[in-house]
Design a protein around this motif. Structure first.
Motif, PDB file in Angstrom:
ATOM      1  N   ASN A 178       0.798  -1.221   0.000  1.00 15.15           N
ATOM      2  CA  ASN A 178       0.000   0.000   0.000  1.00 15.15           C
ATOM      3  C   ASN A 178       0.831   1.272   0.000  1.00 15.15           C
ATOM      4  OD1 ASN A 178       1.011  -0.314   2.527  1.00 15.15           O
ATOM      5  ND2 ASN A 178      -0.934  -0.233   3.602  1.00 15.15           N
ATOM      6  N   ARG A 179       2.105   1.148  -0.342  1.00 16.82           N
ATOM      7  CA  ARG A 179       2.953   2.344  -0.392  1.00 16.82           C
ATOM      8  C   ARG A 179       4.224   2.061  -1.196  1.00 16.82           C
ATOM      9  NH1 ARG A 179       3.113   0.028   4.316  1.00 16.82           N
ATOM     10  NH2 ARG A 179       5.053  -0.687   5.217  1.00 16.82           N
ATOM     11  N   VAL A 180       4.844   3.124  -1.633  1.00 21.45           N
ATOM     12  CA  VAL A 180       6.150   3.046  -2.285  1.00 21.45           C
ATOM     13  C   VAL A 180       7.136   3.738  -1.365  1.00 21.45           C
ATOM     14  CG1 VAL A 180       7.529   3.745  -4.266  1.00 21.45           C
ATOM     15  CG2 VAL A 180       5.171   2.990  -4.601  1.00 21.45           C
ATOM     16  N   MET A 181       8.217   3.046  -1.056  1.00 23.89           N
ATOM     17  CA  MET A 181       9.230   3.602  -0.175  1.00 23.89           C
ATOM     18  C   MET A 181      10.493   3.911  -0.965  1.00 23.89           C
ATOM     19  SD  MET A 181       8.885   1.076   3.087  1.00 23.89           S
ATOM     20  CE  MET A 181      10.316   1.810   3.813  1.00 23.89           C
ATOM     21  N   VAL A 182      11.087   5.046  -0.673  1.00 23.96           N
ATOM     22  CA  VAL A 182      12.377   5.409  -1.244  1.00 23.96           C
ATOM     23  C   VAL A 182      13.308   5.583  -0.060  1.00 23.96           C
ATOM     24  CG1 VAL A 182      13.658   7.061  -2.644  1.00 23.96           C
ATOM     25  CG2 VAL A 182      11.247   6.586  -3.163  1.00 23.96           C
ATOM     26  N   LEU A 183      14.425   4.853  -0.087  1.00 24.97           N
ATOM     27  CA  LEU A 183      15.342   4.925   1.039  1.00 24.97           C
ATOM     28  C   LEU A 183      16.782   4.827   0.586  1.00 24.97           C
ATOM     29  CD1 LEU A 183      16.128   1.654   1.662  1.00 24.97           C
ATOM     30  CD2 LEU A 183      13.784   1.736   2.415  1.00 24.97           C
ATOM     31  N   GLU A 184      17.669   5.305   1.433  1.00 21.98           N
ATOM     32  CA  GLU A 184      19.101   5.250   1.175  1.00 21.98           C
ATOM     33  C   GLU A 184      19.714   4.178   2.063  1.00 21.98           C
ATOM     34  OE1 GLU A 184      23.114   8.016   1.522  1.00 21.98           O
ATOM     35  OE2 GLU A 184      21.199   8.791   2.245  1.00 21.98           O
ATOM     36  N   VAL A 185      20.549   3.334   1.478  1.00 18.88           N
ATOM     37  CA  VAL A 185      21.254   2.309   2.230  1.00 18.88           C
ATOM     38  C   VAL A 185      22.363   2.997   3.026  1.00 18.88           C
ATOM     39  CG1 VAL A 185      22.695   0.238   2.076  1.00 18.88           C
ATOM     40  CG2 VAL A 185      20.774   0.541   0.490  1.00 18.88           C
ATOM     41  N   LEU A 186      22.346   2.791   4.345  1.00 17.03           N
ATOM     42  CA  LEU A 186      23.375   3.382   5.205  1.00 17.03           C
ATOM     43  C   LEU A 186      24.408   2.374   5.672  1.00 17.03           C
ATOM     44  CD1 LEU A 186      21.228   5.687   7.524  1.00 17.03           C
ATOM     45  CD2 LEU A 186      22.490   6.316   5.452  1.00 17.03           C
ATOM     46  N   GLY A 187      23.996   1.128   5.808  1.00 15.47           N
ATOM     47  CA  GLY A 187      24.920   0.137   6.322  1.00 15.47           C
ATOM     48  C   GLY A 187      24.397  -1.271   6.155  1.00 15.47           C
ATOM     49  N   PHE A 188      25.107  -2.196   6.799  1.00 16.06           N
ATOM     50  CA  PHE A 188      24.817  -3.617   6.646  1.00 16.06           C
ATOM     51  C   PHE A 188      24.844  -4.295   8.002  1.00 16.06           C
ATOM     52  CE2 PHE A 188      27.096  -1.924   3.027  1.00 16.06           C
ATOM     53  CZ  PHE A 188      26.160  -2.120   2.041  1.00 16.06           C
ATOM     54  N   ARG A 215      23.508 -10.141  10.745  1.00  8.75           N
ATOM     55  CA  ARG A 215      22.365 -10.966  11.118  1.00  8.75           C
ATOM     56  C   ARG A 215      21.100 -10.114  11.056  1.00  8.75           C
ATOM     57  NH1 ARG A 215      20.240 -10.170  16.127  1.00  8.75           N
ATOM     58  NH2 ARG A 215      21.322  -8.660  17.417  1.00  8.75           N
ATOM     59  N   ARG A 216      19.980 -10.782  11.127  1.00 11.99           N
ATOM     60  CA  ARG A 216      18.695 -10.090  11.140  1.00 11.99           C
ATOM     61  C   ARG A 216      18.324  -9.815  12.581  1.00 11.99           C
ATOM     62  NH1 ARG A 216      12.792 -11.306  10.467  1.00 11.99           N
ATOM     63  NH2 ARG A 216      12.054  -9.751   8.985  1.00 11.99           N
ATOM     64  N   GLY A 217      18.448  -8.582  12.972  1.00  9.81           N
ATOM     65  CA  GLY A 217      18.176  -8.212  14.351  1.00  9.81           C
ATOM     66  C   GLY A 217      16.783  -7.632  14.518  1.00  9.81           C
ATOM     67  N   PRO A 218      16.519  -7.077  15.701  1.00 12.85           N
ATOM     68  CA  PRO A 218      15.215  -6.470  15.962  1.00 12.85           C
ATOM     69  C   PRO A 218      15.003  -5.220  15.106  1.00 12.85           C
ATOM     70  CG  PRO A 218      16.707  -6.063  17.783  1.00 12.85           C
ATOM     71  CD  PRO A 218      17.406  -6.998  16.845  1.00 12.85           C
ATOM     72  N   TYR A 219      13.768  -4.776  15.039  1.00 10.56           N
ATOM     73  CA  TYR A 219      13.412  -3.627  14.218  1.00 10.56           C
ATOM     74  C   TYR A 219      14.261  -2.405  14.557  1.00 10.56           C
ATOM     75  CZ  TYR A 219      10.729   0.012  11.945  1.00 10.56           C
ATOM     76  OH  TYR A 219      10.360   1.075  11.168  1.00 10.56           O
ATOM     77  N   SER A 220      14.572  -2.209  15.833  1.00  3.70           N
ATOM     78  CA  SER A 220      15.371  -1.042  16.228  1.00  3.70           C
ATOM     79  C   SER A 220      16.754  -1.068  15.578  1.00  3.70           C
ATOM     80  CB  SER A 220      15.504  -0.977  17.752  1.00  3.70           C
ATOM     81  OG  SER A 220      16.105  -2.153  18.243  1.00  3.70           O
ATOM     82  N   GLU A 221      17.351  -2.245  15.413  1.00  6.16           N
ATOM     83  CA  GLU A 221      18.638  -2.370  14.724  1.00  6.16           C
ATOM     84  C   GLU A 221      18.454  -2.241  13.218  1.00  6.16           C
ATOM     85  OE1 GLU A 221      20.777  -5.931  15.717  1.00  6.16           O
ATOM     86  OE2 GLU A 221      20.588  -5.551  17.863  1.00  6.16           O
ATOM     87  N   ALA A 222      17.413  -2.865  12.697  1.00  6.69           N
ATOM     88  CA  ALA A 222      17.170  -2.852  11.255  1.00  6.69           C
ATOM     89  C   ALA A 222      16.960  -1.432  10.746  1.00  6.69           C
ATOM     90  CB  ALA A 222      15.961  -3.712  10.919  1.00  6.69           C
ATOM     91  N   SER A 223      16.312  -0.590  11.527  1.00  4.10           N
ATOM     92  CA  SER A 223      16.038   0.774  11.076  1.00  4.10           C
ATOM     93  C   SER A 223      17.310   1.619  10.978  1.00  4.10           C
ATOM     94  CB  SER A 223      15.022   1.448  11.995  1.00  4.10           C
ATOM     95  OG  SER A 223      15.546   1.585  13.297  1.00  4.10           O
ATOM     96  N   GLN A 224      18.407   1.148  11.526  1.00  2.00           N
ATOM     97  CA  GLN A 224      19.681   1.853  11.423  1.00  2.00           C
ATOM     98  C   GLN A 224      20.395   1.567  10.101  1.00  2.00           C
ATOM     99  OE1 GLN A 224      20.535   4.086  13.927  1.00  2.00           O
ATOM    100  NE2 GLN A 224      18.464   3.516  14.517  1.00  2.00           N
ATOM    101  N   LEU A 225      19.875   0.631   9.317  1.00  5.39           N
ATOM    102  CA  LEU A 225      20.506   0.246   8.057  1.00  5.39           C
ATOM    103  C   LEU A 225      20.130   1.159   6.901  1.00  5.39           C
ATOM    104  CD1 LEU A 225      20.056  -3.630   8.198  1.00  5.39           C
ATOM    105  CD2 LEU A 225      22.011  -2.252   8.956  1.00  5.39           C
ATOM    106  N   TYR A 226      19.143   2.037   7.103  1.00  7.98           N
ATOM    107  CA  TYR A 226      18.672   2.890   6.013  1.00  7.98           C
ATOM    108  C   TYR A 226      18.180   4.224   6.538  1.00  7.98           C
ATOM    109  CZ  TYR A 226      14.118   1.234   7.591  1.00  7.98           C
ATOM    110  OH  TYR A 226      13.026   0.917   8.352  1.00  7.98           O
ATOM    111  N   ARG A 227      18.075   5.159   5.592  1.00 10.66           N
ATOM    112  CA  ARG A 227      17.468   6.464   5.866  1.00 10.66           C
ATOM    113  C   ARG A 227      16.273   6.577   4.936  1.00 10.66           C
ATOM    114  NH1 ARG A 227      17.641  11.602   3.477  1.00 10.66           N
ATOM    115  NH2 ARG A 227      19.162  10.850   1.960  1.00 10.66           N
ATOM    116  N   LEU A 228      15.112   6.753   5.517  1.00 11.95           N
ATOM    117  CA  LEU A 228      13.890   6.881   4.734  1.00 11.95           C
ATOM    118  C   LEU A 228      13.855   8.244   4.057  1.00 11.95           C
ATOM    119  CD1 LEU A 228      11.313   5.314   4.095  1.00 11.95           C
ATOM    120  CD2 LEU A 228      10.247   6.491   5.996  1.00 11.95           C
TER     121      LEU A 228
END
Length: 106
Positions: free
Chosen positions: A61-71, A74-87
């Protein structure tokens, strides 16, 4: 925009960043043409992405545009995952968006 630094497979990055519930669902997003890297449609799930790349992802239901900030290793919790990109545009993703939510509705 691509640097010579660290890179990661696109499907793995999407999964680690919690844009898809499973790595298979991330691969399906790519295979179905719902992901662009730097404005170009991606045709390979193994395409490497680098910090600074701009991703456009069409979700249910949406289109997201984001910048990759890091890698992540492992797949961590959402709080860690949100540090991988800038919306850049499109609102925050719903945590654990699954394959049934992936891609535009038909």
């Amino acid at each position: 925009m691509t640097s010579n630094g660290p890179r990661q497979r696109l499907d793995k990055w999407l999964w680690h960043a919690r844009m898809a519930r499973t790595r298979t669902a991330a691969a399906e997003l790519i295979d179905q043409g719902y992901v662009r890297v730097n404005g170009k449609r991606v045709e390979q799930v193994a395409k490497p992405v680098s910090a600074g790349d701009i991703l456009t992802i069409a979700l249910a239901n949406r289109v997201m545009v984001l910048e990759v900030l890091g890698f992540s290793e492992r797949r961590g919790p959402y709080s860690e995952a949100s540090q991988l990109y800038r919306l850049i545009e499109g609102g925050a993703p719903a945590p654990e968006s699954g394959p049934q939510e992936s891609g535009p509705k038909k």
